[in-house]
Design an enzyme around this catalytic site. Structure first.
Site, PDB file in Angstrom:
ATOM      1  N   LYS A   1       0.828  -1.210   0.000  1.00 41.67           N
ATOM      2  CA  LYS A   1       0.000   0.000   0.000  1.00 41.67           C
ATOM      3  C   LYS A   1       0.866   1.265   0.000  1.00 41.67           C
ATOM      4  O   LYS A   1       0.595   2.207  -0.733  1.00 41.67           O
ATOM      5  CB  LYS A   1      -0.940   0.025   1.225  1.00 41.67           C
ATOM      6  CG  LYS A   1      -1.883  -1.162   1.297  1.00 41.67           C
ATOM      7  CD  LYS A   1      -2.904  -1.033   2.427  1.00 41.67           C
ATOM      8  CE  LYS A   1      -2.289  -1.075   3.809  1.00 41.67           C
ATOM      9  NZ  LYS A   1      -1.727  -2.380   4.201  1.00 41.67           N
TER      10      LYS A   1
ATOM     11  N   ARG B   1      -0.662  -9.283  13.457  1.00 41.87           N
ATOM     12  CA  ARG B   1      -1.165  -8.261  12.523  1.00 41.87           C
ATOM     13  C   ARG B   1      -2.012  -8.894  11.413  1.00 41.87           C
ATOM     14  O   ARG B   1      -3.028  -8.333  11.004  1.00 41.87           O
ATOM     15  CB  ARG B   1      -0.002  -7.462  11.944  1.00 41.87           C
ATOM     16  CG  ARG B   1       0.549  -6.476  12.969  1.00 41.87           C
ATOM     17  CD  ARG B   1       1.939  -6.033  12.617  1.00 41.87           C
ATOM     18  NE  ARG B   1       1.982  -5.195  11.447  1.00 41.87           N
ATOM     19  CZ  ARG B   1       3.089  -5.025  10.702  1.00 41.87           C
ATOM     20  NH1 ARG B   1       4.200  -5.638  11.016  1.00 41.87           N
ATOM     21  NH2 ARG B   1       3.061  -4.223   9.671  1.00 41.87           N
TER      22      ARG B   1
ATOM     23  N   ARG C   1      -9.651   0.668   8.931  1.00 40.04           N
ATOM     24  CA  ARG C   1      -9.229  -0.690   9.270  1.00 40.04           C
ATOM     25  C   ARG C   1     -10.296  -1.444  10.060  1.00 40.04           C
ATOM     26  O   ARG C   1     -10.078  -2.592  10.419  1.00 40.04           O
ATOM     27  CB  ARG C   1      -7.979  -0.603  10.124  1.00 40.04           C
ATOM     28  CG  ARG C   1      -6.696  -1.089   9.415  1.00 40.04           C
ATOM     29  CD  ARG C   1      -5.583  -0.803  10.373  1.00 40.04           C
ATOM     30  NE  ARG C   1      -4.367  -1.470  10.173  1.00 40.04           N
ATOM     31  CZ  ARG C   1      -3.278  -0.913   9.635  1.00 40.04           C
ATOM     32  NH1 ARG C   1      -3.329   0.296   9.109  1.00 40.04           N
ATOM     33  NH2 ARG C   1      -2.161  -1.580   9.601  1.00 40.04           N
TER      34      ARG C   1
ATOM     35  N   ARG D   1      11.090  -0.961  12.200  1.00 39.57           N
ATOM     36  CA  ARG D   1       9.799  -1.088  12.878  1.00 39.57           C
ATOM     37  C   ARG D   1       9.785  -2.339  13.744  1.00 39.57           C
ATOM     38  O   ARG D   1       9.995  -3.444  13.246  1.00 39.57           O
ATOM     39  CB  ARG D   1       8.672  -1.150  11.840  1.00 39.57           C
ATOM     40  CG  ARG D   1       8.356   0.187  11.230  1.00 39.57           C
ATOM     41  CD  ARG D   1       7.315   0.072  10.139  1.00 39.57           C
ATOM     42  NE  ARG D   1       6.064  -0.570  10.581  1.00 39.57           N
ATOM     43  CZ  ARG D   1       4.976  -0.635   9.836  1.00 39.57           C
ATOM     44  NH1 ARG D   1       4.965  -0.101   8.631  1.00 39.57           N
ATOM     45  NH2 ARG D   1       3.895  -1.230  10.287  1.00 39.57           N
TER      46      ARG D   1
ATOM     47  N   ARG E   1      11.280  -6.181   4.913  1.00 36.28           N
ATOM     48  CA  ARG E   1      11.159  -4.747   5.212  1.00 36.28           C
ATOM     49  C   ARG E   1      11.722  -4.450   6.601  1.00 36.28           C
ATOM     50  O   ARG E   1      12.358  -3.416   6.806  1.00 36.28           O
ATOM     51  CB  ARG E   1       9.680  -4.338   5.135  1.00 36.28           C
ATOM     52  CG  ARG E   1       9.419  -2.869   5.435  1.00 36.28           C
ATOM     53  CD  ARG E   1       7.986  -2.475   5.153  1.00 36.28           C
ATOM     54  NE  ARG E   1       7.066  -3.008   6.149  1.00 36.28           N
ATOM     55  CZ  ARG E   1       5.731  -2.914   6.065  1.00 36.28           C
ATOM     56  NH1 ARG E   1       5.171  -2.320   5.025  1.00 36.28           N
ATOM     57  NH2 ARG E   1       4.959  -3.410   7.007  1.00 36.28           N
TER      58      ARG E   1
END
Ligand code: AMP
Length: 201
Positions: A25, A157, A100, A145, A139
């Protein structure tokens, strides 16, 4: 007073870029805002900005984010409302990582309809879960993160997405606004497919 704002001749292009964590996204949003000159509202980025600035909102969001849980709806909705109002007149908005939950979608619909510019379309990036896990871990090597670096948090998640977020696609399907795009392929190839949808709206 503005009359009949819902009969706006140049409606805004308000897009929801939808998909599970790691679907791409953020990557596609960056290309879309450039091509279509849109305002980008990524709730994840906004929370990370608050966190880096040490604001009260950032500290509140942190305990949810670090565990892979959702920040409470009223906090997210308030932040998005502020962000839209801060920016005044824009050609359109890309919502990335928001809404969400169905409650967030209903709040967004109410907010945009009041302004006479409802959601134009939801574009859903479809990516198999195994591929998501690989992408998020990759990532995590550079994103710094916390929520990208641990299998358990990544699983949380994805589960939260399935349970809380997936129904948001049904919410927009019921409005005839859901468009699915294969999220596996080259960045440019996926972008072309998204652009074709936008150009047909
Ligand atoms: P993201 O960068 O979109 O993956 O978001 C990172 C984290 O921020 C999520 O796992 C949530 O903890 C929080 N977050 C971002 N957007 C939302 C949202 N719309 N509703 C609730 N929590 C959110």
């Amino acid at each position: 007073m503005k009359a009949m704002s819902s009969q706006n001749k140049n409606p805004m292009l308000n897009l929801i870029l939808f998909g599970p964590p790691g679907a791409g996204k953020g990557t596609q949003s960056a290309k879309l805002i450039e091509k279509y000159n849109l305002l980008h509202i990524s709730t994840g980025d906004l929370f990370r900005k608050h966190l880096s600035e040490g604001t009260e909102l950032g500290l509140l969001a942190r305990k949810y984010m670090d565990e892979g849980h959702l920040v409470p709806d009223e906090v997210v909705i308030g932040m998005v409302d502020d962000k839209i109002n801060e920016n005044g007149s824009v050609k359109g908005i890309i919502f990335d990582g928001f809404p969400r939950t169905v409650a967030q979608a209903e709040a967004l619909d109410a907010l945009l309809t009041k302004k006479g510019n409802p959601v134009s379309a939801m574009i859903s990036l479809e990516v198999p879960h195994n591929e998501l896990r690989e992408r998020i871990k990759e990532r995590g090597k550079t994103s710094g993160r916390v929520d990208d670096q641990n299998d358990e948090k990544i699983n949380t998640r994805i589960q939260v997405y399935e349970k809380e977020t997936f129904p948001v696609a049904e919410h927009y399907a019921a409005q005839g606004k859901l468009h699915k795009v294969n999220g596996v392929g080259t960045i440019d190839g996926i972008f072309d497919n998204i652009s074709t949808i936008i150009n047909s709206l």
